[in-house]
Design a protein around this motif. Structure first.
Motif, mmCIF file in Angstrom:
data_model
loop_
_atom_site.group_PDB
_atom_site.id
_atom_site.type_symbol
_atom_site.label_atom_id
_atom_site.label_comp_id
_atom_site.label_asym_id
_atom_site.label_seq_id
_atom_site.Cartn_x
_atom_site.Cartn_y
_atom_site.Cartn_z
ATOM 1 N N ALA A 14 -52.317 -111.325 7.439
ATOM 2 C CA ALA A 14 -50.937 -111.816 7.464
ATOM 3 C C ALA A 14 -50.189 -111.437 6.192
ATOM 4 O O ALA A 14 -49.018 -111.045 6.242
ATOM 5 N N SER A 15 -50.851 -111.526 5.044
ATOM 6 C CA SER A 15 -50.176 -111.168 3.789
ATOM 7 C C SER A 15 -49.902 -109.667 3.721
ATOM 8 O O SER A 15 -48.857 -109.245 3.229
ATOM 9 N N LYS A 16 -50.811 -108.856 4.251
ATOM 10 C CA LYS A 16 -50.564 -107.413 4.282
ATOM 11 C C LYS A 16 -49.469 -107.074 5.282
ATOM 12 O O LYS A 16 -48.671 -106.158 5.045
ATOM 13 N N PHE A 17 -49.418 -107.801 6.401
ATOM 14 C CA PHE A 17 -48.322 -107.594 7.351
ATOM 15 C C PHE A 17 -46.985 -107.898 6.681
ATOM 16 O O PHE A 17 -46.020 -107.139 6.826
ATOM 17 N N LEU A 18 -46.922 -109.005 5.957
ATOM 18 C CA LEU A 18 -45.692 -109.366 5.273
ATOM 19 C C LEU A 18 -45.303 -108.307 4.247
ATOM 20 O O LEU A 18 -44.133 -107.906 4.172
ATOM 21 N N ASP A 19 -46.267 -107.808 3.506
ATOM 22 C CA ASP A 19 -46.001 -106.757 2.523
ATOM 23 C C ASP A 19 -45.517 -105.482 3.217
ATOM 24 O O ASP A 19 -44.535 -104.869 2.786
ATOM 25 N N SER A 20 -46.160 -105.085 4.292
ATOM 26 C CA SER A 20 -45.758 -103.868 5.013
ATOM 27 C C SER A 20 -44.392 -104.031 5.662
ATOM 28 O O SER A 20 -43.577 -103.103 5.648
ATOM 29 N N PHE A 21 -44.130 -105.199 6.222
ATOM 30 C CA PHE A 21 -42.844 -105.449 6.866
ATOM 31 C C PHE A 21 -41.700 -105.387 5.854
ATOM 32 O O PHE A 21 -40.686 -104.723 6.081
ATOM 33 N N ILE A 22 -41.869 -106.063 4.727
ATOM 34 C CA ILE A 22 -40.828 -106.060 3.700
ATOM 35 C C ILE A 22 -40.661 -104.665 3.114
ATOM 36 O O ILE A 22 -39.543 -104.190 2.908
ATOM 37 N N THR A 23 -41.768 -103.976 2.877
ATOM 38 C CA THR A 23 -41.701 -102.630 2.308
ATOM 39 C C THR A 23 -41.001 -101.668 3.256
ATOM 40 O O THR A 23 -40.193 -100.845 2.833
ATOM 41 N N SER A 24 -41.294 -101.768 4.542
ATOM 42 C CA SER A 24 -40.672 -100.843 5.494
ATOM 43 C C SER A 24 -39.177 -101.096 5.663
ATOM 44 O O SER A 24 -38.442 -100.188 6.023
ATOM 45 N N HIS A 25 -38.714 -102.295 5.392
ATOM 46 C CA HIS A 25 -37.297 -102.608 5.523
ATOM 47 C C HIS A 25 -36.526 -102.527 4.211
ATOM 48 O O HIS A 25 -35.309 -102.443 4.221
ATOM 49 N N ARG A 26 -37.225 -102.559 3.080
ATOM 50 C CA ARG A 26 -36.540 -102.586 1.794
ATOM 51 C C ARG A 26 -36.471 -101.236 1.106
ATOM 52 O O ARG A 26 -35.524 -100.944 0.419
ATOM 53 N N LEU A 27 -37.507 -100.448 1.232
ATOM 54 C CA LEU A 27 -37.567 -99.201 0.471
ATOM 55 C C LEU A 27 -37.310 -97.995 1.363
ATOM 56 O O LEU A 27 -37.720 -97.952 2.512
ATOM 57 N N ASP A 28 -36.629 -97.017 0.781
ATOM 58 C CA ASP A 28 -36.426 -95.766 1.510
ATOM 59 C C ASP A 28 -37.671 -94.889 1.447
ATOM 60 O O ASP A 28 -38.017 -94.215 2.393
ATOM 61 N N PHE A 29 -38.331 -94.898 0.309
ATOM 62 C CA PHE A 29 -39.545 -94.096 0.137
ATOM 63 C C PHE A 29 -40.684 -95.024 -0.236
ATOM 64 O O PHE A 29 -40.560 -95.858 -1.117
ATOM 65 N N TYR A 30 -41.791 -94.891 0.441
ATOM 66 C CA TYR A 30 -42.949 -95.751 0.202
ATOM 67 C C TYR A 30 -44.091 -94.912 -0.341
ATOM 68 O O TYR A 30 -44.407 -93.851 0.195
ATOM 69 N N GLN A 31 -44.703 -95.410 -1.403
ATOM 70 C CA GLN A 31 -45.918 -94.779 -1.915
ATOM 71 C C GLN A 31 -46.968 -95.868 -2.071
ATOM 72 O O GLN A 31 -46.715 -96.899 -2.698
ATOM 73 N N THR A 89 -55.309 -111.617 -0.954
ATOM 74 C CA THR A 89 -54.127 -112.276 -0.412
ATOM 75 C C THR A 89 -53.095 -112.529 -1.505
ATOM 76 O O THR A 89 -51.894 -112.307 -1.304
ATOM 77 N N THR A 90 -53.550 -112.967 -2.667
ATOM 78 C CA THR A 90 -52.643 -113.201 -3.793
ATOM 79 C C THR A 90 -51.951 -111.908 -4.212
ATOM 80 O O THR A 90 -50.739 -111.896 -4.461
ATOM 81 N N LEU A 91 -52.706 -110.823 -4.285
ATOM 82 C CA LEU A 91 -52.108 -109.537 -4.656
ATOM 83 C C LEU A 91 -51.095 -109.062 -3.608
ATOM 84 O O LEU A 91 -50.019 -108.562 -3.953
ATOM 85 N N ASN A 92 -51.425 -109.205 -2.332
ATOM 86 C CA ASN A 92 -50.506 -108.796 -1.272
ATOM 87 C C ASN A 92 -49.220 -109.612 -1.293
ATOM 88 O O ASN A 92 -48.125 -109.069 -1.133
ATOM 89 N N LEU A 93 -49.352 -110.921 -1.484
ATOM 90 C CA LEU A 93 -48.158 -111.759 -1.535
ATOM 91 C C LEU A 93 -47.329 -111.475 -2.780
ATOM 92 O O LEU A 93 -46.099 -111.513 -2.736
ATOM 93 N N GLY A 94 -47.999 -111.175 -3.888
ATOM 94 C CA GLY A 94 -47.264 -110.800 -5.099
ATOM 95 C C GLY A 94 -46.509 -109.497 -4.917
ATOM 96 O O GLY A 94 -45.364 -109.358 -5.354
ATOM 97 N N ALA A 95 -47.128 -108.533 -4.254
ATOM 98 C CA ALA A 95 -46.458 -107.259 -3.989
ATOM 99 C C ALA A 95 -45.293 -107.442 -3.024
ATOM 100 O O ALA A 95 -44.231 -106.842 -3.202
#
Length: 119
Positions: A14-31, A89-95
């Motif tokens: 769930a924390s990785k899903f949240l990180d991926s979801f936010i990253t895919s909607h917030r950033l133009d380029f993902y690394q 989980t802590t690292l994923n939520l922090g990211a």
């Protein structure tokens, strides 16, 4: 103990899903920030797919839970998985938090600047 392992597994995913979801909607380029996964993605010539790391997370967590239930059934291995899962989980939520607000938080600050060791 098995219930805690399952709950930690869901927390990681769930924390990785949240990180991926936010990253895919917030950033133009993902690394990818994980150096091992970044190496795998560069070998596969995949540059910017935030969701691929989510699917790798599902694969790794599923494999780990399978191994915990079949080969590594001792309590020590389950405790190691629980503590590693809480850390992940802590690292994923922090990211996810850092990506959402567009600035570093105390978790990402430690990850980025924690490598500076004074001699």
């Amino acid at each position: 103990m098995d219930l805690i392992v399952v709950l930690i597994s869901f927390d990681i995913i769930a924390s990785k899903f949240l990180d991926s979801f936010i990253t895919s909607h917030r950033l133009d380029f993902y690394q990818e920030r994980n150096p091992i996964l970044r190496q795998v993605l560069s070998v596969l010539k995949i540059n910017n797919d935030a969701w691929l790391s989510f699917f790798f997370t599902i694969l790794i967590v599923g494999s780990s839970v399978y191994l915990l239930n079949t080969f590594y059934t001792a309590t020590a291995y389950q405790l190691l998985f629980i503590f590693a899962g809480l850390f992940t989980t802590t690292l994923n939520l922090g990211a996810a938090h850092s990506t959402y607000f567009g600035k570093q938080n105390f978790i990402t600050e430690k990850l980025i600047h924690g490598r500076n060791i004074k001699a």
